[in-house]
Scaffold this motif. Structure first.
Motif, PDB file in Angstrom:
ATOM      1  N   UNK A 218       0.842  -1.195   0.000  1.00  0.00           N
ATOM      2  CA  UNK A 218       0.000   0.000   0.000  1.00  0.00           C
ATOM      3  C   UNK A 218       0.884   1.254   0.000  1.00  0.00           C
ATOM      4  N   UNK A 219       1.951   1.209   0.799  1.00  0.00           N
ATOM      5  CA  UNK A 219       2.885   2.333   0.835  1.00  0.00           C
ATOM      6  C   UNK A 219       3.473   2.588  -0.556  1.00  0.00           C
ATOM      7  N   UNK A 220       3.920   1.510  -1.189  1.00  0.00           N
ATOM      8  CA  UNK A 220       4.594   1.731  -2.467  1.00  0.00           C
ATOM      9  C   UNK A 220       3.617   2.150  -3.567  1.00  0.00           C
ATOM     10  N   UNK A 221       2.323   1.880  -3.368  1.00  0.00           N
ATOM     11  CA  UNK A 221       1.344   2.333  -4.364  1.00  0.00           C
ATOM     12  C   UNK A 221       0.846   3.744  -4.098  1.00  0.00           C
ATOM     13  N   UNK A 222       0.764   4.101  -2.819  1.00  0.00           N
ATOM     14  CA  UNK A 222       0.024   5.313  -2.474  1.00  0.00           C
ATOM     15  C   UNK A 222       0.867   6.485  -1.974  1.00  0.00           C
TER      16      UNK A 222
END
Ligand SMILES: Nc1ncnc2c1ncn2[C@@H]1O[C@H](COP(=O)(O)OP(=O)(O)OP(=O)(O)O)[C@@H](O)[C@H]1O
Ligand SMILES: [Mg+2]
Length: 350
Positions: A218-222
């Motif tokens: 989620x971090x790397x997407x958002x």
């Protein structure tokens, strides 16, 4: 990045308990720019929720002491009266709670609660608010929203309750959305929908998001920027890409290196060896030192967040030694940081 929207400075939150003073947040500083997504990661108990509750004026415990500054649009939220804070909460800043029942009242229907939220903060009529509530429930993926709007929270499943709370948080199109583990209880498909919804909110209204998560996928997407918390402090802070590719703090190396490589993007943080310090007995120096493979005598005193502007870390290892230490720390780990670097490079693809 635009102007700073929220600026938290040296936040301390302590609870007096029978066992002693719990230092839940111990000098946290962080800021969120307009239109920015700030990812906040850190293991259980590191003070992520308590710090955000404090900023929102939602710490009700009479044994709590809160110190510091939380500047939002020019005013310090920590000094506002309950009335003024209530006017900001929901309208300007909304929170998605880790536990949906924190936001939902069991005695009113879900629809009633969304309608109240809209009516309190906008000039909508009852009828307009109700049809907006139905629309919002549809947007977060509640099936048959026109019927479900009259359900009580207990008639919803856990995942539906979480979505209802998200609908409530998004209702007034807040300038800042604080999302505390917003998608953990949801299946992957719904999770993607919710993240999409948050992205749309940001795009349409230029809103900012503080996203607390255990999910590095989620971090790397958002996230545009990431803050890594340990024992109530920020130990590293930087742009997503730099943080995933060139992490500077041994704790972050542990987080990234300890994650097994998988094909998908769902990578969860796993516990790293040793246990966290007790918030009842915080060491005066670096809180990570007892678990750190690179501990030195100097670690008995507290390191400040330092480094090039934008990417700072609180660690005594000399800057020039960091790459070698990082390689050492992540070597042989199932995933290394490579998998993250790849998704960091993919940047924001959905
Ligand atoms: N009312 C309270 N009284 C005493 N201690 C508290 C209170 N509320 C929180 N704490 C303590 O503060 C610390 C930080 O808690 P917090 O809920 O912020 O952790 P977190 O980072 O959100 O963890 P998680 O990932 O599990 O949600 C914990 O040690 C917790 O036990
Ligand atoms: Mg929490």
């Amino acid at each position: 990045m635009g102007d700073t929207l929220l600026d938290v400075e040296d936040l301390h939150v302590e609870f007096r308990t029978r066992a002693g003073v719990v230092r839940a947040v111990d000098g946290l500083s962080l800021s969120v720019g307009a239109g920015e997504v700030l990812g906040v990661v850190g293991e259980s108990g590191s003070g992520k929720s308590v710090s955000m509750y404090s900023v929102m004026g939602l710490v009700r415990d009479p044994n709590a002491t809160i110190r510091g500054v939380a500047r939002f649009e020019g005013q310090d939220l920590l000094t506002l009266s309950d009335d003024r804070m209530r006017a900001i909460r929901g309208r300007r800043i909304a929170m998605i709670f880790q536990d949906p029942m924190t936001a939902l009242t069991p005695v009113y229907t879900v629809g009633w609660q969304i309608v109240e939220q809209l009516r309190a903060h906008t000039s909508m009529t009852k009828r307009e608010a109700r049809s907006r509530a139905v629309e919002l429930l549809g947007e977060v993926g509640i099936p048959e929203p026109a019927r479900r709007v009259d359900n009580y929270p207990h008639e919803f499943s856990g995942g539906m309750r979480q979505r209802a709370m998200i609908a409530m948080a998004l209702a007034c199109e807040p300038t800042l959305l604080i999302a505390d583990e917003p998608t953990t209880a949801l299946d992957v498909t719904t999770q993607a929908q919710i993240l999409d919804l948050m992205r749309r909110l940001m795009a349409q209204h230029g809103s900012s998001v503080i996203l607390i998560t255990h999910d590095m996928g989620v971090i790397s997407e958002m996230a545009d920027r990431v803050v890594v918390m340990y024992a109530g402090r920020a130990v590293e802070e930087g742009p997503r890409r730099d943080l995933l590719r060139q992490a500077q703090h041994p704790y972050t190396w542990g987080l990234l290196g300890a994650v097994p490589r998988m094909d998908g993007r769902r990578r969860r943080l796993v516990t790293i060896p040793g246990s966290s310090v007790s918030p009842l007995d915080m060491p005066p120096g670096c809180a990570f030192a007892p678990r750190c493979a690179f501990r030195m005598p100097v670690c008995d005193s507290r390191p400040e967040l330092e480094g090039p502007p934008g990417h700072r870390s609180a660690c005594w290892i000399p800057m020039e030694d960091r790459p070698a230490r990082r390689a050492e720390a992540t070597e042989g780990a199932a995933g290394g940081t490579e998998g993250f670097a790849a998704s960091a490079g993919a940047g924001g693809a959905s």
